[in-house]
Design a protein around this motif. Sequence first.
Motif, short mmCIF file in Angstrom:
data_model
loop_
_atom_site.label_atom_id
_atom_site.label_comp_id
_atom_site.label_asym_id
_atom_site.label_seq_id
_atom_site.Cartn_x
_atom_site.Cartn_y
_atom_site.Cartn_z
N UNK A 47 66.99 -9.15 34.64
CA UNK A 47 67.25 -10.55 34.88
C UNK A 47 66.62 -11.42 33.57
N UNK A 48 65.37 -10.75 33.22
CA UNK A 48 64.67 -11.49 32.13
C UNK A 48 65.61 -11.40 30.84
N UNK A 49 66.12 -10.20 30.67
CA UNK A 49 67.15 -10.04 29.60
C UNK A 49 68.49 -10.82 29.46
N UNK A 50 68.84 -11.34 30.69
CA UNK A 50 69.92 -12.23 31.17
C UNK A 50 69.43 -13.42 30.41
N UNK A 51 68.20 -13.92 30.84
CA UNK A 51 67.82 -15.27 30.59
C UNK A 51 67.67 -15.29 28.99
N UNK A 52 66.99 -14.24 28.55
CA UNK A 52 66.81 -14.24 26.87
C UNK A 52 68.13 -14.27 26.21
N UNK A 53 69.19 -13.41 26.77
CA UNK A 53 70.17 -13.51 26.03
C UNK A 53 70.96 -14.91 26.14
N UNK A 54 70.98 -15.45 27.08
CA UNK A 54 71.39 -17.08 27.14
C UNK A 54 70.57 -17.96 26.19
N UNK A 55 69.24 -17.69 25.95
CA UNK A 55 68.65 -18.49 25.03
C UNK A 55 69.04 -18.03 23.56
N UNK A 56 68.95 -16.93 23.52
CA UNK A 56 69.35 -16.50 22.08
C UNK A 56 70.71 -16.65 21.60
N UNK A 57 71.44 -16.65 22.46
CA UNK A 57 73.00 -17.03 21.86
C UNK A 57 73.19 -18.42 21.86
N UNK A 58 72.40 -19.45 22.43
CA UNK A 58 72.36 -20.81 22.21
C UNK A 58 71.79 -21.32 21.08
N UNK A 59 70.48 -20.68 21.07
CA UNK A 59 69.57 -21.27 19.80
C UNK A 59 69.50 -20.40 18.61
N UNK A 60 70.11 -19.28 18.75
CA UNK A 60 69.97 -18.42 17.55
C UNK A 60 71.40 -18.03 17.00
N UNK A 61 72.29 -17.44 17.92
CA UNK A 61 73.64 -16.73 17.48
C UNK A 61 74.46 -17.97 17.24
N UNK A 194 76.03 -5.28 33.00
CA UNK A 194 76.89 -5.06 34.44
C UNK A 194 76.77 -6.49 35.03
N UNK A 195 75.64 -6.98 35.04
CA UNK A 195 75.60 -8.34 35.63
C UNK A 195 76.29 -9.27 35.03
N UNK A 196 76.28 -9.24 33.71
CA UNK A 196 77.23 -10.44 33.05
C UNK A 196 78.69 -9.76 32.59
N UNK A 197 79.10 -8.62 33.32
CA UNK A 197 80.31 -8.25 32.93
C UNK A 197 81.34 -8.99 33.24
N UNK A 198 81.31 -9.99 34.18
CA UNK A 198 82.44 -10.82 34.78
C UNK A 198 82.47 -12.08 33.68
N UNK A 199 81.32 -12.28 32.89
CA UNK A 199 81.46 -13.45 32.13
C UNK A 199 81.85 -12.93 30.48
N UNK A 200 81.74 -11.63 30.21
CA UNK A 200 81.74 -11.35 28.93
C UNK A 200 83.24 -11.31 28.55
N UNK A 201 83.47 -10.97 27.18
CA UNK A 201 84.72 -10.65 26.54
C UNK A 201 85.36 -9.44 27.24
N UNK A 202 86.47 -9.66 27.81
CA UNK A 202 87.35 -8.47 27.97
C UNK A 202 88.22 -8.07 27.21
N UNK A 203 88.05 -6.75 26.69
CA UNK A 203 88.58 -6.37 25.69
C UNK A 203 89.60 -5.30 26.54
N UNK A 204 90.74 -4.69 25.35
CA UNK A 204 91.73 -3.65 26.01
C UNK A 204 90.89 -2.56 26.68
#
Length: 393
Positions: A47-61, A194-204
Amino acid sequence: MPFSLSELLWQEAYWLPPNVTWAQLEDRDGLVFAHPHHVFAALPVALVLVVVRTIFERFVALPLSRWMSVPDPVRRKIKPNPVLEKYFLRMKQSPAETQMALLASQCGLTLRQTQRWFRRRRNQDRPCLSKKFCEACWRFFFYLCSFVGGTSVLYNESWFWTPALCWENYPHQTLNLALYWWYLLELGFYISLLITLPFDIKRKDFKEQVVHHFVTVGLIVFSYSINVLRIGSVVLWLHDCSDYLLEGCKMLNYARFQRGCDALFIIFALVFFYTRLIFFPTQVIYTVIFDSIKNSGPFFGYYFFLVLLVVLQILHVYWFYLILRMLSSFLRKGQMREDIRSDVEEPDSSDDEAVSEGPQLKNGMARGSRAAITNGPRSRAAAYLTNGHTRAT
């Protein structure tokens, strides 16, 4: 009842070698062993990694993607059409030509207009390059940190260089605190995927990715529970060797740094081939099959662990097949054109706008067309609609 169910699930005959009991693996005299309940600590980490990812993608990536001039396609908006939207969501996103003509007739549009609507609607659901870049950037950051951290933890361990030593004095191997935290972080990361799977990009290869994530989580949990952390850590490190290279290659590709992308992809392919198609089966799977049971007979946990490793190896072969296809494309065209797993943006040519659509009747057919679309061979009117033209009046 819960106690008896737990007792049934954790029978020593299932998970431990013959003549070994859970009591023998209890902490004592300052010695700490791995215990199954430790893996629950990975849930808050995820859960902490999900939050960190959200912050990282918005303010760094995202700022990084703008700095690297990652181009997002300009997509034209579509006019709302309840009939076409309903068909798109409930039936099919790419209708056949005959069905497309029927929908055009219902909506009072030409076939060309209907085709363009579906094309733009499909593009509307495709993720933009900046989103792909942010996702790849987060994974690159984590995999690189995990690779560096894992190398520092494992480098001085003799069994890291000689996999057969992973089974020395097994299962009475004490828990290394640094190895525990690295293992826990890896487990938390894959649970977060696995938690973010529904929101991640779905590839072939979405289904294969789902299988991979579940198998990886299963391997980490199971290997920790039965105290095979040594060989489990080797498996994790082997994956980290090439994963950060792949994500870095994606980032360069999205930013249109083609030469860097091509060079890094070739390096990734070589590392992937050696670590997952050479070292993994000949060293890891080999030592699990033969060395793990030299001092004890096979047991259920032995077979279960082996099956998970074989499933992982099958996925490695499948992904290397995709890599070979991309390398083949590189040799023919001189550069990497696209990730063959990705859903490619369909061009929205302005030529369509210049085509004269012609006057429309209430039923959507072009004026002067004499035959209706049927389920049989296409009529002459359908042929005109297919080309986006109308008959002369």
